[in-house]
Design a protein around this motif. Structure first.
Motif, PDB file in Angstrom:
ATOM      1  N   TYR A  78       0.841  -1.194   0.000  1.00 39.91           N
ATOM      2  CA  TYR A  78       0.000   0.000   0.000  1.00 39.91           C
ATOM      3  C   TYR A  78       0.872   1.238   0.000  1.00 39.91           C
ATOM      4  O   TYR A  78       1.809   1.334   0.794  1.00 39.91           O
ATOM      5  N   PRO A  79       0.571   2.211  -0.845  1.00 42.30           N
ATOM      6  CA  PRO A  79       1.372   3.436  -0.854  1.00 42.30           C
ATOM      7  C   PRO A  79       1.198   4.193   0.454  1.00 42.30           C
ATOM      8  O   PRO A  79       0.073   4.356   0.931  1.00 42.30           O
ATOM      9  N   VAL A  80       2.308   4.619   1.068  1.00 47.36           N
ATOM     10  CA  VAL A  80       2.210   5.370   2.316  1.00 47.36           C
ATOM     11  C   VAL A  80       2.768   6.777   2.188  1.00 47.36           C
ATOM     12  O   VAL A  80       2.446   7.650   2.983  1.00 47.36           O
ATOM     13  N   ILE A  81       3.644   6.997   1.183  1.00 42.70           N
ATOM     14  CA  ILE A  81       4.167   8.351   0.990  1.00 42.70           C
ATOM     15  C   ILE A  81       3.077   9.157   0.286  1.00 42.70           C
ATOM     16  O   ILE A  81       2.601   8.756  -0.766  1.00 42.70           O
ATOM     17  N   PRO A  82       2.621  10.275   0.893  1.00 43.14           N
ATOM     18  CA  PRO A  82       1.534  11.041   0.270  1.00 43.14           C
ATOM     19  C   PRO A  82       1.921  11.602  -1.104  1.00 43.14           C
ATOM     20  O   PRO A  82       3.090  11.928  -1.341  1.00 43.14           O
ATOM     21  N   GLN A  83       0.917  11.663  -1.973  1.00 45.72           N
ATOM     22  CA  GLN A  83       1.157  12.111  -3.344  1.00 45.72           C
ATOM     23  C   GLN A  83       1.769  13.505  -3.377  1.00 45.72           C
ATOM     24  O   GLN A  83       2.595  13.825  -4.214  1.00 45.72           O
ATOM     25  N   GLY A  84       1.370  14.334  -2.404  1.00 40.26           N
ATOM     26  CA  GLY A  84       1.863  15.707  -2.360  1.00 40.26           C
ATOM     27  C   GLY A  84       3.378  15.784  -2.306  1.00 40.26           C
ATOM     28  O   GLY A  84       4.000  16.652  -2.908  1.00 40.26           O
ATOM     29  N   LEU A  85       3.965  14.806  -1.612  1.00 39.48           N
ATOM     30  CA  LEU A  85       5.410  14.776  -1.459  1.00 39.48           C
ATOM     31  C   LEU A  85       6.081  14.514  -2.799  1.00 39.48           C
ATOM     32  O   LEU A  85       7.107  15.101  -3.136  1.00 39.48           O
ATOM     33  N   TYR A  86       5.461  13.595  -3.585  1.00 39.83           N
ATOM     34  CA  TYR A  86       6.010  13.322  -4.917  1.00 39.83           C
ATOM     35  C   TYR A  86       5.907  14.559  -5.795  1.00 39.83           C
ATOM     36  O   TYR A  86       6.810  14.876  -6.558  1.00 39.83           O
ATOM     37  N   ASP A  87       4.750  15.262  -5.670  1.00 37.85           N
ATOM     38  CA  ASP A  87       4.553  16.462  -6.475  1.00 37.85           C
ATOM     39  C   ASP A  87       5.593  17.514  -6.138  1.00 37.85           C
ATOM     40  O   ASP A  87       6.029  18.285  -6.985  1.00 37.85           O
ATOM     41  N   ALA A  88       6.002  17.508  -4.838  1.00 40.07           N
ATOM     42  CA  ALA A  88       6.993  18.488  -4.413  1.00 40.07           C
ATOM     43  C   ALA A  88       8.395  18.104  -4.839  1.00 40.07           C
ATOM     44  O   ALA A  88       9.351  18.786  -4.513  1.00 40.07           O
ATOM     45  N   GLY A  89       8.536  16.967  -5.526  1.00 44.24           N
ATOM     46  CA  GLY A  89       9.843  16.622  -6.046  1.00 44.24           C
ATOM     47  C   GLY A  89      10.513  15.449  -5.356  1.00 44.24           C
ATOM     48  O   GLY A  89      11.650  15.130  -5.638  1.00 44.24           O
TER      49      GLY A  89
END
Lengths: 204, 210
Positions: free
Chosen positions: B163-174
């Motif tokens: 299950y993905p646990v790192i929030p999508q926002g973090l990926y968007d932030a780079g």
């Protein structure tokens, strides 16, 4: 030609220690000096080259699904592969025992340098791992299986001798206290493994 | 059930001061190879615990009747029989995990924890303490596996148990997943870090020479 590329592949690309971590226990325990490391490396290669062809023949003529066909048509769908683990380990344990006795009888000098390692080797994961990978990879004939065994053994030897050489030098360096001994050995292994990964792109 | 202090030591010692992986240096091979995801680590931990516990019991029951010279072969046969059962069960009920673990289930046979405990404990103790010793060492091994598997999956693919646990926002932030963590050498480095932390806490385990 195929055999040679298989040997090179199993020494560098599919190195038993750095790619699959097989035989780590003895790798960590017996890598304090180059001479014993070399002895163990030779013993491992020796036992691999002896056991793998035997296990290959057993796998292909006794254990595999349909392998018993040479006995007659009615055996064509017998599948004994459930027992492969038991048979492999029994073969390995008995061959190491046998080799130990033969060496002790005929060459005491060799026994003194190799003999102590042989009982250890029966439980070395690299040996059983070799047989299990052989089962997974389905080599074309005994020759290929033997080359694979030889290459893996040499690769294992290369790794343990390199490690021992580094550890001999480490003696003089100032390592943080909690990392002394086991910790620094792990880190060195990891760095060597990263180094060996540069071979992984090579297509032979 | 109240445990006497001796049984407690047998059961819980391997979790910390006497850990099979980071103190006794046993069973490293499989600890490193199967930990790229959390799920196979857990399955492997359970499999090893079961095999070690029951092999300990069987060898402990047989210990008076095994001739000394052939004890290694007897131990290997008992271990191989148990591992065969475990690997068939896995293949039947958890096929995907079994595929990921590939040859490493078979390699439990030569897992040094197994042989080490059989030699060092089961040959000299009764069945019940041997059983506890097996469970304890299996758990100690499992603890390391799960810690390594947790960090490798979290940092390497940003998931836990799939299950993905790192929030999508973090990926968007780079933020990027660290692909290096999926590679085998990182498992060794993580174990080295665990050793580092563990030994700075337990000073008596520190070694004198390199």
């Amino acid at each position: 030609m195929d055999a040679i590329s298989l040997i090179v592949r199993s020494i560098f690309v599919d190195n038993m220690i750095f790619a699959y971590f097989l035989g780590m226990c003895s790798f960590l325990a017996v890598s304090k000096n180059v001479k014993t490391a070399l002895g163990l490396g030779i013993a491992v290669t020796f036992v691999l080259v002896l056991t793998l062809p035997v296990n290959y023949l057993l796998e292909n003529y006794v254990l595999k699904a349909g392998a018993l066909q040479w006995l007659g048509e009615e055996y064509a769908d017998v599948d004994l592969s459930v027992f492969s683990l038991l048979i492999f380990i029994a073969i390995i344990a008995s061959i190491t025992q046998l080799v130990e006795m033969v060496i002790e009888r005929f060459s005491p000098a060799l026994y003194n340098s190799l003999g102590i390692f042989l009982p250890l080797i029966a439980v070395n994961c690299a040996i059983l791992g070799g047989s299990l990978f052989m089962q997974q990879r389905d080599f074309a004939n005994v020759g290929m299986a033997t080359s694979y065994a030889f290459g893996s053994g040499i690769g294992w030897m290369l790794a343990i001798v390199g490690m021992a050489a580094i550890r001999e030098k480490l003696e003089y360096s100032n390592v943080p206290k909690p990392l002394k001994g086991l910790g620094i050995t792990f880190i060195v292994t990891a760095l060597m493994a990263i180094g060996f990964m540069s071979f992984s792109g090579i297509d032979i | 059930m109240a445990l006497s202090s001796k049984t407690k030591a047998v059961l819980l010692g391997p979790l910390n001061k006497n850990n099979p992986v980071i103190v006794q240096v046993l069973g490293i091979c499989s600890a490193l190879a199967v930990t790229s995801k959390l799920e196979p680590s857990i399955v492997m931990a359970i499999a090893v615990t079961i095999v070690v516990a029951f092999a300990n019991v069987i060898i402990s029951l047989l210990r008076k009747s095994i001739p000394n010279r052939i004890r290694i072969i007897v131990q290997l046969v008992v271990a191989a029989a148990l591992v065969t059962i475990v690997s068939e069960v896995l293949a039947a009920f958890a096929y995907d995990v079994n595929k990921q673990l590939s040859v490493f289930v078979g390699l439990i046979v030569t897992n040094c924890i197994l042989m080490g405990r059989l030699e060092a404990f089961a040959l000299g103790n009764g069945p019940w303490p041997s059983f506890l010793d097996g469970i304890g060492n299996g758990l100690g091994y499992g603890a390391i596996l799960i810690v390594v598997g947790f960090f490798r999956e979290l940092l390497g693919s940003g998931t836990l148990l799939g299950y993905p646990v790192i929030p999508q926002g973090l990926y968007d932030a780079g933020y990027e997943n660290n692909g290096l963590m999926m590679l085998a050498p990182m498992a060794i480095l993580l174990v080295a870090c665990i050793i580092w932390v563990h030994r700075s806490k337990n000073k008596e385990l520190q070694e004198e020479t390199n």
